[in-house]
Design a protein around this motif. Structure first.
Motif, PDB file in Angstrom:
ATOM      1  N   ALA A 170     152.286  72.320   1.033  1.00  0.00           N
ATOM      2  CA  ALA A 170     153.031  71.144   1.484  1.00  0.00           C
ATOM      3  C   ALA A 170     153.733  71.457   2.798  1.00  0.00           C
TER       4      ALA A 170
ATOM      5  N   ARG B 245     159.650  74.285  15.857  1.00  0.00           N
ATOM      6  CA  ARG B 245     160.413  73.385  16.712  1.00  0.00           C
ATOM      7  C   ARG B 245     159.571  72.584  17.687  1.00  0.00           C
ATOM      8  N   ASN B 246     158.338  72.999  17.958  1.00  0.00           N
ATOM      9  CA  ASN B 246     157.601  72.244  18.976  1.00  0.00           C
ATOM     10  C   ASN B 246     156.086  72.306  18.823  1.00  0.00           C
TER      11      ASN B 246
ATOM     12  N   ASN C 296     156.172  77.533   6.370  1.00  0.00           N
ATOM     13  CA  ASN C 296     156.730  77.947   7.650  1.00  0.00           C
ATOM     14  C   ASN C 296     156.932  76.765   8.581  1.00  0.00           C
ATOM     15  N   SER C 297     156.263  75.673   8.277  1.00  0.00           N
ATOM     16  CA  SER C 297     156.401  74.505   9.143  1.00  0.00           C
ATOM     17  C   SER C 297     157.848  74.059   9.252  1.00  0.00           C
TER      18      SER C 297
ATOM     19  N   LEU D 178     148.670  77.545  -6.828  1.00  0.00           N
ATOM     20  CA  LEU D 178     147.254  77.761  -7.091  1.00  0.00           C
ATOM     21  C   LEU D 178     147.068  79.243  -7.397  1.00  0.00           C
TER      22      LEU D 178
ATOM     23  N   GLU E  83     152.364  72.153  -4.496  1.00  0.00           N
ATOM     24  CA  GLU E  83     153.257  72.965  -3.660  1.00  0.00           C
ATOM     25  C   GLU E  83     153.840  74.086  -4.493  1.00  0.00           C
TER      26      GLU E  83
ATOM     27  N   MET F  67     151.423  74.285  15.255  1.00  0.00           N
ATOM     28  CA  MET F  67     151.651  72.916  14.784  1.00  0.00           C
ATOM     29  C   MET F  67     150.555  71.984  15.282  1.00  0.00           C
TER      30      MET F  67
ATOM     31  N   GLU G 233     147.602  77.317   9.360  1.00  0.00           N
ATOM     32  CA  GLU G 233     147.686  78.751   9.572  1.00  0.00           C
ATOM     33  C   GLU G 233     146.532  79.509   8.910  1.00  0.00           C
TER      34      GLU G 233
ATOM     35  N   ASN H 246     154.267  82.094   1.107  1.00  0.00           N
ATOM     36  CA  ASN H 246     152.916  82.201   1.664  1.00  0.00           C
ATOM     37  C   ASN H 246     152.295  83.552   1.320  1.00  0.00           C
TER      38      ASN H 246
ATOM     39  N   ALA I 291     150.168  71.143   7.883  1.00  0.00           N
ATOM     40  CA  ALA I 291     148.740  70.858   7.788  1.00  0.00           C
ATOM     41  C   ALA I 291     148.424  70.112   6.499  1.00  0.00           C
TER      42      ALA I 291
HETATM   43  C1  LIG Z   1     160.389  81.208  12.569  1.00  0.00           C
HETATM   44  C2  LIG Z   1     159.089  80.554  12.930  1.00  0.00           C
HETATM   45  C3  LIG Z   1     159.069  79.641  13.977  1.00  0.00           C
HETATM   46  C4  LIG Z   1     157.868  79.030  14.346  1.00  0.00           C
HETATM   47  N1  LIG Z   1     157.901  78.110  15.355  1.00  0.00           N
HETATM   48  C5  LIG Z   1     156.774  77.459  15.672  1.00  0.00           C
HETATM   49  C6  LIG Z   1     156.793  76.409  16.639  1.00  0.00           C
HETATM   50  O1  LIG Z   1     157.841  76.074  17.207  1.00  0.00           O
HETATM   51  N2  LIG Z   1     155.633  75.779  16.923  1.00  0.00           N
HETATM   52  C7  LIG Z   1     154.461  76.100  16.291  1.00  0.00           C
HETATM   53  O2  LIG Z   1     153.466  75.473  16.570  1.00  0.00           O
HETATM   54  N3  LIG Z   1     154.425  77.075  15.357  1.00  0.00           N
HETATM   55  C8  LIG Z   1     155.548  77.758  15.044  1.00  0.00           C
HETATM   56  N4  LIG Z   1     155.487  78.724  14.066  1.00  0.00           N
HETATM   57  C9  LIG Z   1     154.219  78.936  13.362  1.00  0.00           C
HETATM   58  C10 LIG Z   1     154.066  77.798  12.347  1.00  0.00           C
HETATM   59  O3  LIG Z   1     155.068  77.930  11.389  1.00  0.00           O
HETATM   60  C11 LIG Z   1     152.745  77.751  11.654  1.00  0.00           C
HETATM   61  O4  LIG Z   1     151.705  77.815  12.574  1.00  0.00           O
HETATM   62  C12 LIG Z   1     152.582  76.425  10.880  1.00  0.00           C
HETATM   63  O5  LIG Z   1     153.768  76.082  10.251  1.00  0.00           O
HETATM   64  C13 LIG Z   1     151.509  76.536   9.867  1.00  0.00           C
HETATM   65  O6  LIG Z   1     151.495  75.373   9.080  1.00  0.00           O
HETATM   66  P1  LIG Z   1     150.731  75.350   7.705  1.00  0.00           P
HETATM   67  O7  LIG Z   1     150.863  73.975   7.202  1.00  0.00           O
HETATM   68  O8  LIG Z   1     149.379  75.889   7.901  1.00  0.00           O
HETATM   69  O9  LIG Z   1     151.480  76.407   6.783  1.00  0.00           O
HETATM   70  P2  LIG Z   1     152.907  76.375   6.116  1.00  0.00           P
HETATM   71  O10 LIG Z   1     153.782  75.409   6.796  1.00  0.00           O
HETATM   72  O11 LIG Z   1     153.374  77.771   6.033  1.00  0.00           O
HETATM   73  O12 LIG Z   1     152.646  75.791   4.679  1.00  0.00           O
HETATM   74  C14 LIG Z   1     151.997  76.515   3.667  1.00  0.00           C
HETATM   75  C15 LIG Z   1     152.254  75.795   2.372  1.00  0.00           C
HETATM   76  O13 LIG Z   1     151.430  76.294   1.356  1.00  0.00           O
HETATM   77  C16 LIG Z   1     152.172  76.568   0.201  1.00  0.00           C
HETATM   78  N5  LIG Z   1     151.471  77.586  -0.568  1.00  0.00           N
HETATM   79  C17 LIG Z   1     151.208  78.859  -0.234  1.00  0.00           C
HETATM   80  N6  LIG Z   1     150.498  79.472  -1.214  1.00  0.00           N
HETATM   81  C18 LIG Z   1     150.288  78.540  -2.165  1.00  0.00           C
HETATM   82  C19 LIG Z   1     149.626  78.543  -3.434  1.00  0.00           C
HETATM   83  N7  LIG Z   1     149.040  79.647  -3.897  1.00  0.00           N
HETATM   84  N8  LIG Z   1     149.623  77.413  -4.167  1.00  0.00           N
HETATM   85  C20 LIG Z   1     150.237  76.278  -3.713  1.00  0.00           C
HETATM   86  N9  LIG Z   1     150.859  76.224  -2.540  1.00  0.00           N
HETATM   87  C21 LIG Z   1     150.884  77.334  -1.772  1.00  0.00           C
HETATM   88  C22 LIG Z   1     153.502  76.982   0.739  1.00  0.00           C
HETATM   89  O14 LIG Z   1     154.510  76.885  -0.223  1.00  0.00           O
HETATM   90  C23 LIG Z   1     153.668  75.978   1.871  1.00  0.00           C
HETATM   91  O15 LIG Z   1     154.120  74.747   1.408  1.00  0.00           O
HETATM   92  C24 LIG Z   1     156.676  79.349  13.668  1.00  0.00           C
HETATM   93  C25 LIG Z   1     156.697  80.256  12.617  1.00  0.00           C
HETATM   94  C26 LIG Z   1     157.892  80.853  12.231  1.00  0.00           C
HETATM   95  C27 LIG Z   1     157.913  81.813  11.093  1.00  0.00           C
END
Ligand SMILES: Cc1cc2nc3c(=O)[nH]c(=O)nc-3n(C[C@H](O)[C@H](O)[C@H](O)COP(=O)(O)OP(=O)(O)OC[C@H]3O[C@@H](n4cnc5c(N)ncnc54)[C@H](O)[C@@H]3O)c2cc1C
Lengths: 367, 461
Positions: free
Chosen positions: B13, B50-51, B45-46, B156, B35, B445, B428, B218, B16
């Protein structure tokens, strides 16, 4: 509240926590676009106690920052809750800037009622001639000149209370800010501040009374604000008519005096009611707020004053003379209670303190 | 818990996953969002972002200057040394502005570049309130769809796949294992940067000294499950993006506030009180982005940024107060360093500092040290006026590059290059196809949004 609290001391635990929280905020800065507080927090590097006093009194309690924060107490050990900590500090700032009677609000109200009612009754028995023949006249209850004298005294008392609070706030907080402009005078910034206030610029889309953004506070504050101004206008017009143009009261219902008065009264009543309802429904919706708001008394007083004013007018056309005089007596008591308690009902001070903080913000941010 | 009949199951959640869930819900499909985190920690991590980085013309969304597709592409190529999947990279660059348009049309609001991030104000668009505010908007939006269900505290644990086709998954929902069937699955579950066991394989016990900047949730199970089912991977497990963070930070979830910006104003020493890199190599955003890895290579993965009175207040202080002492000896004691060594390092450094007439922290100012190794090529100013200040530093892991290989439709592919029939990955978990090394702020993002939307659309057709 029994906890030891002295916001003007560095060792105060709430203040210490607020400095800690704002320092974390300053390392994050994601909230920068929400409200005036954040550009101010981010304009320097080291956060001091004085800064925190200023931020807290600039805070409009929008709560955007609370919902956007990944570090809130419920989710994170950093326990960031800016709306709550600023509210605590606002409350204490106001208390610090008013008489410190060290008593609960209720005691203060009771005390002033005890003061007001004998005075009112005293007047009535001394001066009134409500049983004399002739049409109903408000001046039969309290004659004109004593009425003007007492009202002016109370207005003067209130204004000087606000002025004293303003001067103290400036000395204790604004002057101690070591960044940027310290000028709190007029000029472009001053005009901007005035326009901001008139337009209620920072009141839109607030997480109030619940989590969802709404314009409820914008609505009721606007109604009370302009309703109050309308009533001031009505009173001023009344004075001009009677004492300058020599048109004797009572005025007909189509006269500007009555129209302004009734419009203002209606706005205050509706605004007050809306405010009270919002105030109560906000209570359980945002459990993260552990300190009560303190706008209740002020809203209630506006509401009661306006309602009794409208009822007096209504009675005048529909009821017997005794009811009219009784209603008028209640109305006067409500007004005087409001005036007397104003400096204690700490939220009245937001008028001056918020204004000065906003002006400092505009001074600091308008080139 | 309803055990079956979902058209689409979205795992995660974060950004992405929510983009996928919204897209699928809008089409009226029956959607389940799993989630792992409890509701109050949702959003991966989302929530710390910030941008967005996007190519755009002048005037678009208030940008004063253009950031062309060519420039964007060149920037990606520069940090990845040209090793990324060029088709996917081209897709991201060409469509980046659509990610922002989509977010805007779903209620996300933007703000001017933050006061400390002016170096990004040409290339990146900032989210008003940051990532958690963005996610709140998406959750609120999803709330309008009765056909979409979100369950929290639901991890999962197993993916059941046959003949390259997803059959069902096993989830641990509030402690109970449940098998759930669905026609398709979208994995938006992020990387494995909080899985210490996998990280230990790559980093050894040094990992115990790392700080994980993002969520503790994660752990990469969905990714590893796909690898078990023969999915192809990208990137290296032992590589990740790291920055120098305050050593006192919590192990997980510190987010953005734990970084330490004092590096260029200071000397950085290891546990033997010796300097080990050029602290003044470039302005801090770039410097800070590599200091993490350098600290990770030091003994015990600890370092100390030390400066004096002259530099206090010149940079954004991190969340914890600095350690302040009037003498270097006492400071060394406090930090657990050898006082003689520290004094020696500081006096050697001081002796190598130039006479400075003009100081400028916003640009490399050419005030470099002479005859000392490692050099400090800019802002070399003597450390000689008490009180002395120090911040302890550790490597802070932002994310890992290792992930699932996907095709142009964001479908997971197997080692033979054949796509899985009904399994998509977004965010990610597949960002390594584009960013397989280095760092380009705001790319995550943009990738997550574009491929999240794509996966949501594809999963229905
Ligand atoms: C401090 C920090 C600052 C950042 N700033 C930026 C920025 O400004 N701009 C940018 O583009 N990127 C930034 N990033 C990178 C960015 O966070 C990631 O690229 C982006 O959030 C990835 O999104 P996502 O949806 O793939 O993953 P996430 O947002 O990490 O979401 C993963 C989700 O999967 C869930 N999950 C994991 N395993 C399981 C499982 N087994 N079963 C069910 N659910 C599960 C988690 O609980 C979570 O809800 C930053 C990262 C950090 C740590």
């Amino acid at each position: 509240m029994s906890e030891e609290f002295d916001i003007f001391s560095d060792r105060d635990s709430t203040m210490e926590d607020a400095v800690r929280q704002f320092t974390i905020c300053n390392a994050c800065r994601y909230c920068e676009g929400y409200c005036p507080v954040w550009p101010e927090v981010h304009s320097g590097n080291i956060i001091t106690r004085n800064d925190v006093l200023y931020y807290s009194n600039l805070c409009y309690d929008h709560r955007d920052c609370y919902y956007a924060c990944p570090y809130v107490p419920d989710a994170h050990e950093f326990k960031i809750n800016i709306p709550e900590v600023t509210r605590k500090i606002r409350k204490k700032t106001y208390e610090e800037l008013t008489f410190n009677l060290n008593s609960s609000l209720e005691k203060k109200i009771a005390l002033s009622l005890i003061l007001v009612i004998p005075i009112m009754l005293g007047w009535i028995f001394t001066f009134n001639n409500i049983y004399s023949p002739g049409p109903i006249s408000f001046y039969k209850l309290v004659p004109k000149y004593p009425l003007i004298a007492v009202s002016s005294m109370l207005s003067l008392y209130l204004l000087s209370m606000l002025a004293v609070a303003g001067i103290r706030y400036r000395r204790l907080v604004i002057d101690g800010l070591d960044r940027g402009d310290r000028n709190t005078g007029v000029g472009i910034a001053g005009i901007t501040t005035l326009l901001n206030v008139l337009a209620h610029k920072w009141f839109r889309k607030i997480h109030y009374p619940g989590e969802k953004e709404s314009n409820v506070r914008f609505g009721f504050h606007l109604l009370i604000f302009y309703g109050f101004l309308m009533d001031i206008l009505s009173t001023t017009l009344g004075f001009i008519y009677e004492d300058i143009l020599a048109i004797p009261s009572p005025f007909p219902f189509y006269s500007p005096v009555v129209i302004a008065g009734v419009t203002g009264g209606l706005m205050l009543t509706v605004g007050g009611l809306l405010g009270l309802v919002a105030r109560f429904s906000s209570r359980n919706k945002q459990p993260f707020m552990t300190v009560e708001g303190f706008d209740f008394l002020l809203i209630l007083e506006f509401f009661v004053v306006a309602l009794t004013g409208l009822l007096t007018l209504l009675f005048r056309y529909t009821a017997g003379s005794e009811e009219v005089y009784l209603m008028l007596l209640i109305h006067y008591s409500a007004i005087y209670t409001m005036y007397i308690t104003a400096p204690f009902s700490t939220n009245v001070l937001h008028i001056i303190v918020r204004l000065m903080s906003l002006n400092r913000f505009n001074n600091h941010n308008i080139p | 818990m309803d055990a079956g009949g979902y058209d689409v199951i979205v795992v995660g959640a974060g950004n992405a996953a929510l983009c996928s869930a919204i897209t699928a819900s809008q089409k009226g499909k029956k959607v389940l969002v799993l989630e792992k985190a409890p509701e109050n920690q949702r959003g991966g991590n989302s929530k710390f972002t910030r941008n967005f980085r996007i190519a755009h013309g002048e005037g678009w969304n208030g940008f004063k200057q253009e950031y062309s597709r060519d420039e964007f592409l060149t920037d990606i190529k520069k940090v990845t040394r040209g090793e990324s999947n060029s088709e996917l990279t081209g897709y991201v660059v060409d469509h980046s502005s659509e990610a922002v348009d989509w977010a805007s049309s779903h209620g996300v609001r933007w703000q001017k570049a933050l006061k400390s991030t002016l170096h990004l104000d040409r290339t990146n668009l900032f989210i008003l309130g940051g990532g958690k505010a963005l996610l709140n908007t998406y959750f609120q939006y999803l709330g309008k769809y009765d056909n979409c269900r979100i369950v929290y505290d639901s991890e999962l644990v197993r993916l059941n796949v046959e003949n390259n086709t997803f059959q069902s998954l096993t989830a641990r929902i509030q402690g109970h294992e449940v098998e759930i069937k669905g026609d398709s699955v979208i994995l938006g579950s992020g990387g494995f940067e909080s899985n210490l066991n996998i990280l230990r394989e790559a980093w050894g016990d040094a990992i115990d000294n790392f700080i994980i900047r993002g969520t503790s949730h994660n752990t990469g199970t969905p990714m590893m499950e796909m690898i078990r089912h023969g999915a192809a991977s990208v990137g290296e497990k032992n590589d990740g993006h790291m920055v120098g963070v305050d050593a006192r930070s919590p192990k997980y979830d510190g987010g953005i506030v734990t970084r330490v910006d004092s590096v260029i104003f200071s000397i950085v020493v290891n546990k033997f009180a010796r300097r080990f890199f050029d602290e003044g190599y470039d302005i801090w955003p770039k410097r800070y982005a590599i200091s993490g890895k350098l600290i990770a290579q030091q003994p015990d993965q600890i370092a100390f940024s030390i400066f004096d009175r002259k530099s206090w207040g010149l940079f954004m202080p991190p969340l914890y107060p600095p350690i302040v002492e009037n003498s270097l000896e006492v400071m060394a004691d406090k930090l657990g360093l050898n006082p003689d060594e520290l004094r020696k390092t500081v006096s050697e450094y001081n002796a190598a500092c130039p006479e400075i007439s003009h100081f400028d922290f916003s640009n490399p100012d050419g005030n470099g040290t002479k005859n000392i190794d490692p050099a400090k090529s800019n802002w070399a100013r003597r450390i000689d006026e008490p009180p002395f200040y120090a911040y302890p530093l550790r490597p802070g892991l932002t994310f890992t590059y290792f992930g699932l290989k996907v095709d142009n439709h964001s479908r997971v592919i197997d080692q033979a290059g054949k796509p899985f029939n009904n399994i998509w990955a977004a965010g990610e978990i597949m960002a390594g196809n584009i960013l397989n090394g280095g760092y380009l702020g705001g790319l995550g993002m943009t990738i997550g949004t574009l491929f999240g939307i794509n996966a949501g659309e594809e999963a229905l057709s």
